[in-house]
Design a protein around this motif. Structure first.
Motif, mmCIF file in Angstrom:
data_model
loop_
_atom_site.group_PDB
_atom_site.id
_atom_site.type_symbol
_atom_site.label_atom_id
_atom_site.label_comp_id
_atom_site.label_asym_id
_atom_site.label_seq_id
_atom_site.Cartn_x
_atom_site.Cartn_y
_atom_site.Cartn_z
ATOM 1 N N GLU B 187 0.848 -1.192 0.000
ATOM 2 C CA GLU B 187 0.000 0.000 0.000
ATOM 3 C C GLU B 187 0.885 1.244 0.000
ATOM 4 N N ASP B 188 0.756 2.084 -1.042
ATOM 5 C CA ASP B 188 1.598 3.281 -1.145
ATOM 6 C C ASP B 188 1.474 4.178 0.080
ATOM 7 N N PHE B 189 0.252 4.353 0.509
ATOM 8 C CA PHE B 189 -0.073 5.313 1.559
ATOM 9 C C PHE B 189 0.718 5.092 2.865
ATOM 10 N N ASP B 190 0.667 3.845 3.413
ATOM 11 C CA ASP B 190 1.280 3.605 4.730
ATOM 12 C C ASP B 190 2.187 2.375 4.740
ATOM 13 N N GLN B 191 2.588 1.915 3.564
ATOM 14 C CA GLN B 191 3.461 0.738 3.431
ATOM 15 C C GLN B 191 2.885 -0.544 4.030
ATOM 16 N N THR B 192 1.613 -0.545 4.359
ATOM 17 C CA THR B 192 0.978 -1.795 4.784
ATOM 18 C C THR B 192 1.105 -2.811 3.654
ATOM 19 N N MET B 193 1.436 -4.068 3.994
ATOM 20 C CA MET B 193 1.649 -5.068 2.956
ATOM 21 C C MET B 193 0.655 -6.216 3.075
ATOM 22 N N THR B 194 0.179 -6.667 1.917
ATOM 23 C CA THR B 194 -0.620 -7.887 1.888
ATOM 24 C C THR B 194 0.337 -9.018 1.537
ATOM 25 N N VAL B 195 0.351 -10.035 2.363
ATOM 26 C CA VAL B 195 1.390 -11.062 2.274
ATOM 27 C C VAL B 195 0.741 -12.435 2.361
ATOM 28 N N LYS B 196 1.249 -13.385 1.577
ATOM 29 C CA LYS B 196 0.785 -14.764 1.709
ATOM 30 C C LYS B 196 1.784 -15.519 2.579
ATOM 31 N N VAL B 197 1.315 -16.014 3.716
ATOM 32 C CA VAL B 197 2.180 -16.752 4.649
ATOM 33 C C VAL B 197 1.691 -18.188 4.701
ATOM 34 N N ASP B 198 2.540 -19.114 4.222
ATOM 35 C CA ASP B 198 2.167 -20.525 4.152
ATOM 36 C C ASP B 198 0.777 -20.688 3.540
ATOM 37 N N GLY B 199 0.529 -19.917 2.487
ATOM 38 C CA GLY B 199 -0.741 -20.054 1.773
ATOM 39 C C GLY B 199 -1.861 -19.165 2.298
ATOM 40 N N LYS B 200 -1.706 -18.648 3.514
ATOM 41 C CA LYS B 200 -2.775 -17.801 4.088
ATOM 42 C C LYS B 200 -2.486 -16.328 3.811
ATOM 43 N N LYS B 201 -3.516 -15.572 3.402
ATOM 44 C CA LYS B 201 -3.358 -14.153 3.104
ATOM 45 C C LYS B 201 -3.446 -13.337 4.404
ATOM 46 N N LEU B 202 -2.480 -12.424 4.597
ATOM 47 C CA LEU B 202 -2.449 -11.612 5.814
ATOM 48 C C LEU B 202 -2.151 -10.163 5.473
ATOM 49 N N LEU B 203 -2.577 -9.243 6.354
ATOM 50 C CA LEU B 203 -2.226 -7.839 6.224
ATOM 51 C C LEU B 203 -1.220 -7.502 7.311
ATOM 52 N N LEU B 204 -0.056 -6.949 6.920
ATOM 53 C CA LEU B 204 0.966 -6.622 7.919
ATOM 54 C C LEU B 204 1.298 -5.131 7.886
ATOM 55 N N SER B 205 1.345 -4.513 9.058
ATOM 56 C CA SER B 205 1.680 -3.086 9.160
ATOM 57 C C SER B 205 3.159 -2.882 8.865
ATOM 58 N N LYS B 206 3.520 -1.628 8.621
ATOM 59 C CA LYS B 206 4.915 -1.301 8.345
ATOM 60 C C LYS B 206 5.827 -1.773 9.479
ATOM 61 N N ILE B 207 5.380 -1.497 10.704
ATOM 62 C CA ILE B 207 6.225 -1.845 11.853
ATOM 63 C C ILE B 207 6.428 -3.363 11.944
ATOM 64 N N ALA B 208 5.422 -4.128 11.531
ATOM 65 C CA ALA B 208 5.563 -5.585 11.529
ATOM 66 C C ALA B 208 6.533 -6.028 10.427
ATOM 67 N N THR B 209 6.375 -5.469 9.232
ATOM 68 C CA THR B 209 7.220 -5.910 8.109
ATOM 69 C C THR B 209 8.683 -5.528 8.317
ATOM 70 N N GLU B 210 8.902 -4.500 9.129
ATOM 71 C CA GLU B 210 10.287 -4.091 9.407
ATOM 72 C C GLU B 210 10.980 -5.019 10.380
ATOM 73 N N ASN B 211 10.194 -5.842 11.051
ATOM 74 C CA ASN B 211 10.774 -6.665 12.110
ATOM 75 C C ASN B 211 10.808 -8.152 11.790
ATOM 76 N N ILE B 212 10.517 -8.484 10.548
ATOM 77 C CA ILE B 212 10.585 -9.892 10.151
ATOM 78 C C ILE B 212 11.631 -10.054 9.046
ATOM 79 N N TYR B 213 12.552 -10.996 9.239
ATOM 80 C CA TYR B 213 13.632 -11.228 8.282
ATOM 81 C C TYR B 213 13.304 -12.385 7.339
#
Lengths: 216, 216
Positions: B187-213
């Motif tokens: 998402e351009d606005f707030d860098q929120t990301m839609t992510v597929k994790v082990d097949g499941k679709k999730l919404l992750l905030s910027k602060i979350a995506t910055e903390n996962i390697y």
DNA sequence: ATTTATATTTAGGCAAACCTAAAAAATATA
DNA sequence: TATATTTTTTAGGTTTGCCTAAATATAAAT
């Protein structure tokens, strides 16, 4: 509960075992390798926290509450000993110092899971019973080798002295938990015993035979 | 080496990682949840023991010697974390507090045998590399999810924030070591990301995506 | 370049757990 | 029973690692 408090409670429990009288300040100080003055201080602190029964000059005993804590520390100590011996190849004499440190780790989940991981053991590598989460433990029918007579047979189930010099001696003689023991001869003069240990003939002094426990 | 000294050295190592400048008193104090005054005191003590480089007002850095000790503590911490996760069913967020205690147990044999028992693991359950007995460790090619773009795929190999609230969040979202990750949208606005994790679709905030390697 | 704000250090204290030396109580001995 | 010995407690200190408050150094803002 501080590390020191835990050590005092555990020590009082061990020194008090079997005796109806309180544990004296001097004995406790010696066991903990501190000075009597320090011990008096700590006893007063434990008394204020209602963990021990204490009247000046009359020695100290655990009350119900104190015993609960002592048994919990002993439970942790013996579970860790089991872990060190069974999983990490520690020999009898190497175990103690490390278990002495590990017993002070605080985590209920850790204790619970360690117990499960080890298969809910009932006794530690020295043959001492491991208290369960409620503080209950088996008491065992055990005799010292020195109490046996010629011809008696049994299994080694533990030791009394846990000093590293004694445990090293046992390692050297290849006497271990579960070793098959048979008394071949008792010397009248000095109670030295000739003993068959896992098929090997050995000579054991009185002091040694008094510190090894057997189940017939 | 006291427990406190070990904690300071470890913390300096972690805070210094990547930066060329020294670690400031205030930052170190915050990390250790103490006051700057206490931190200054300890830094001076470590300086006298020749474990850190320190000049008043200039922050603190580990010297070679201090780094050796820090890495040893980190080695122990990460080995214990591995043990707790693999053998004792600890979840991601339960691990930290207990490992924090276990890392201060002193016994070379214990560390060596634990390492062997675990099969000489190269990284801990958070994906961080485990130093070997010489302090050497793999450095890993890792990116934060926040650095990826739409369509990128990879495997979760670790986290940055190890606070229990974050780790609980991950447990709840079923994001774990080894999870397959694919970026579906940013998402351009707030860098929120839609992510597929082990097949499941999730919404992750910027602060979350910055903390996962992730490894691609 | 001053002033203001922030970061760091110094100074003085506190609690825990130890210590030594001296006082007091309990126990053993003459 | 009175005295001597041993045990226990009290009193006063030390070290470690923390604290608050005040002083000083550095960095930022006018």
């Amino acid at each position: 509960m501080t590390l020191s408090e835990e050590n005092y409670l555990k020590s009082i429990y061990i020194l008090q075992k079997g005796r109806s009288t309180g544990v004296s300040t001097t004995v406790l100080a010696q066991y903990l390798e501190t000075k009597p003055a320090s011990t008096t201080e700590m006893i007063k602190k434990l008394h204020e926290k209602e963990l021990v029964i204490y009247q000046p000059y009359q020695g100290v005993m655990l009350n119900e509450n104190g015993e609960k804590f002592a048994l919990h520390v002993i439970r942790k100590h013996r579970l860790w000993e089991t872990f060190l011996a069974e999983k990490l190849n520690f020999s009898w004499d190497e175990i103690h110092d490390v278990a002495e440190q590990l017993e002070h780790i605080h985590s209920e989940k850790l204790v619970r899971e360690l117990d499960r991981f080890l298969g809910y053991p009932k006794q530690d590598p020295h043959g001492d019973p491991i208290p369960d989460a409620q503080g209950k433990m088996l008491k065992m029918e055990k005799k010292r080798i020195s109490q046996l007579k010629k011809g008696d047979q049994g299994k080694c189930i533990g030791v009394n002295d846990t000093s590293s010099s004694f445990l090293q001696f046992l390692d050297k003689q290849a006497i271990k938990l579960g070793s098959a023991i048979e008394i071949l001869n008792v010397e009248d003069f000095d109670q030295t015993m000739t003993v068959k240990v896992d098929g090997k003939k050995l000579l054991l002094s009185k002091i040694a035979t008094e510190n090894i426990y057997i189940r017939l």
